[in-house]
Motif scaffolding. Structure first.
Motif, mmCIF file in Angstrom:
data_model
loop_
_atom_site.group_PDB
_atom_site.id
_atom_site.type_symbol
_atom_site.label_atom_id
_atom_site.label_comp_id
_atom_site.label_asym_id
_atom_site.label_seq_id
_atom_site.Cartn_x
_atom_site.Cartn_y
_atom_site.Cartn_z
ATOM 1 N N THR A 72 3.751 5.446 14.959
ATOM 2 C CA THR A 72 4.931 5.918 14.061
ATOM 3 C C THR A 72 4.435 6.256 12.684
ATOM 4 O O THR A 72 4.973 6.382 11.772
ATOM 5 C CB THR A 72 5.659 4.604 13.797
ATOM 6 N N HIS A 73 2.794 6.691 12.688
ATOM 7 C CA HIS A 73 2.187 7.040 11.638
ATOM 8 C C HIS A 73 1.873 8.657 11.347
ATOM 9 O O HIS A 73 1.672 9.126 12.343
ATOM 10 C CB HIS A 73 0.875 6.539 11.379
ATOM 11 N N THR A 74 2.374 9.160 9.995
ATOM 12 C CA THR A 74 2.240 10.463 9.980
ATOM 13 C C THR A 74 0.693 10.424 9.167
ATOM 14 O O THR A 74 0.847 9.760 8.083
ATOM 15 C CB THR A 74 2.972 11.166 9.243
ATOM 16 N N VAL A 75 -0.206 11.170 9.608
ATOM 17 C CA VAL A 75 -1.487 10.953 8.885
ATOM 18 C C VAL A 75 -1.832 12.215 8.506
ATOM 19 O O VAL A 75 -1.859 13.280 9.251
ATOM 20 C CB VAL A 75 -2.614 10.515 10.243
ATOM 21 N N GLN A 76 -2.200 12.597 7.226
ATOM 22 C CA GLN A 76 -2.599 14.026 6.634
ATOM 23 C C GLN A 76 -4.154 13.778 6.214
ATOM 24 O O GLN A 76 -4.603 12.907 5.432
ATOM 25 C CB GLN A 76 -1.704 14.193 5.282
ATOM 26 N N LEU A 77 -4.808 14.497 6.794
ATOM 27 C CA LEU A 77 -6.395 14.621 6.341
ATOM 28 C C LEU A 77 -6.501 15.247 5.161
ATOM 29 O O LEU A 77 -5.932 16.654 4.943
ATOM 30 C CB LEU A 77 -7.133 15.388 7.688
ATOM 31 N N VAL A 133 -1.791 8.058 4.837
ATOM 32 C CA VAL A 133 -0.898 7.450 5.833
ATOM 33 C C VAL A 133 0.326 7.419 5.453
ATOM 34 O O VAL A 133 0.555 6.422 4.601
ATOM 35 C CB VAL A 133 -1.393 6.355 6.397
ATOM 36 N N HIS A 134 1.403 7.645 5.940
ATOM 37 C CA HIS A 134 2.824 7.465 5.810
ATOM 38 C C HIS A 134 3.590 6.819 7.150
ATOM 39 O O HIS A 134 3.647 7.658 8.058
ATOM 40 C CB HIS A 134 3.763 8.590 5.282
ATOM 41 N N ASP A 135 4.039 5.523 7.150
ATOM 42 C CA ASP A 135 4.367 5.133 8.259
ATOM 43 C C ASP A 135 5.860 5.314 8.366
ATOM 44 O O ASP A 135 6.571 5.095 7.288
ATOM 45 C CB ASP A 135 4.283 3.346 8.366
ATOM 46 N N GLU A 136 6.323 5.668 9.453
ATOM 47 C CA GLU A 136 7.809 5.991 9.516
ATOM 48 C C GLU A 136 8.415 4.859 9.758
ATOM 49 O O GLU A 136 9.971 4.970 9.526
ATOM 50 C CB GLU A 136 7.968 6.886 10.787
#
Length: 364
Positions: free
Chosen positions: A70-75, A227-230
């Motif tokens: 459920t995590h959107t991960v931006q490098l 990291v942004h968790d949905e």
């Protein structure tokens, strides 16, 4: 810290599509035709020892792994603006780490929780200071090493001056809403903080190799993950920042896990719903029964550090209070050493890797 220093650090294990981004970064660096070092001495050593400095061919990159959470991960990355042999994939450098922080700080309203090896440079903490000035309810907790890892006659002042100036900038902006701590273990030995973690309002979390200083934001090669968790966190307060973002499970649990460690709380303590009507009277309830609440978390750190200080001042009589936190106050530097340390810090310790136009406009 001694030959075998106690060490505190944080890493991420990555799965899913972001692994493809990490591989792309590796491939860019591996296939970069620039020499591994610009140092003439290093290149001479490579020739004398016949070191293999040429990149072997890599197999084709495979498709990204499938989504698995459920995590959107931006490098996020930093590369310097290299004037002669620039990076072909970042000809003017890259400062997405700096931009990620600055964008998130503009939405900070309740609590910035930061663990950082350096916390240097007023030019970098300006974004934190601006957030503190803009939001009178915003608090900031910093966890840093109690002492620099270099303590030479020249290196110690160069290391200290950046933090002295940075903390002065933060405290001018936030006053007693800014609290900074060092760590020690139960034997009383200072713990070297190598972690680079930031959690803002239990929504946005960053873990990486980058520090809060100009070197990491503009000059060195760095890699970090935002990291942004949905998944919203159901515990109160559900929206600490009050902007409708809502607390998220990953960011909040990361902060709580670190706070429990520093407060000597068992797993699961400190994650109560934050209701003021709790009638629990155990030490864990008093210290961290509502760590989800930014104000309660801020006060729990303050109280634990104050109790440990009082125990030392009282001759260490009785059991050692729980917790590993000591209030951090940088030592004062005489005026003469400050004058010498400032230019050395800017040039040698915390250089600026931005293109000249961005430097002049004070942008990243």
């Amino acid at each position: 810290y001694g030959p075998h220093p106690p060490w505190h650090d944080v890493q991420l294990a990555l799965r899913g599509p972001v692994v493809g981004d990490v591989e792309a970064v590796f491939r860019e660096r591996w296939e970069d035709p620039a020499p591994l070092s610009r140092s003439p001495l290093t290149r001479l050593r490579e020739r004398m020892h016949r070191e293999d400095v040429h990149a072997d061919r890599l197999p084709p990159q495979t498709p990204d792994p499938a989504p698995c959470g459920t995590h959107t991960v931006q490098l996020l990355r930093t590369y310097p603006n290299r004037l002669l042999l620039g990076y072909p994939f970042a000809p003017d450098g890259e400062r997405s780490i700096a931009r990620g922080y600055l964008k998130s700080l503009r939405r900070a309203r309740a609590l910035i929780y930061l663990e950082d090896q350096y916390l240097w440079s007023p030019r970098v903490v300006a974004g934190f200071a601006e957030a503190l000035r803009r939001s009178p309810g915003l608090r900031m907790i910093g966890v840093v090493p109690a002492f620099p890892d270099q303590d030479g006659t020249l290196t110690l002042p160069m290391n200290l001056i950046g933090r002295i100036n940075a903390l002065a900038e933060l405290r001018r902006a936030g006053g007693d809403r800014v609290a900074v701590y060092g760590l020690e273990n139960h034997a009383g030995t200072p713990v070297y903080v190598h972690a680079k973690v930031c959690v803002i309002d239990d929504v946005w979390a960053s873990v990486g190799s980058d520090n809060i200083n100009l070197r990491s934001w503009t000059h060195d090669s760095e890699l970090g993950c935002a990291v942004h968790d949905e998944t919203p966190d159901p515990r109160s307060p559900r929206d600490p920042g009050g902007l409708g973002d809502g607390a998220r499970v990953f960011a909040r649990e990361l902060r709580l896990e670190l706070m429990r460690e520093h407060l000597d709380l068992p797993d699961g303590d400190g994650d109560g719903d934050g209701d003021s009507g709790s009638d629990g009277d155990s030490d864990s309830d008093a210290a961290g029964g509502s760590l989800c609440d930014p104000v309660a978390a801020f006060e729990a750190f303050r109280a634990a550090a104050a109790a440990l200080d009082a125990w030392y001042e009282g001759g260490r009589r009785g059991p050692r209070p729980p917790g590993r936190l000591r209030p951090y106050g940088p030592p004062d530097l005489p005026a003469g050493r400050r004058l010498l340390a400032r230019p050395l810090h800017r040039v040698l310790v915390d250089p600026d890797g931005r293109p000249m136009g961005l430097r002049l406009r004070k942008r990243f």
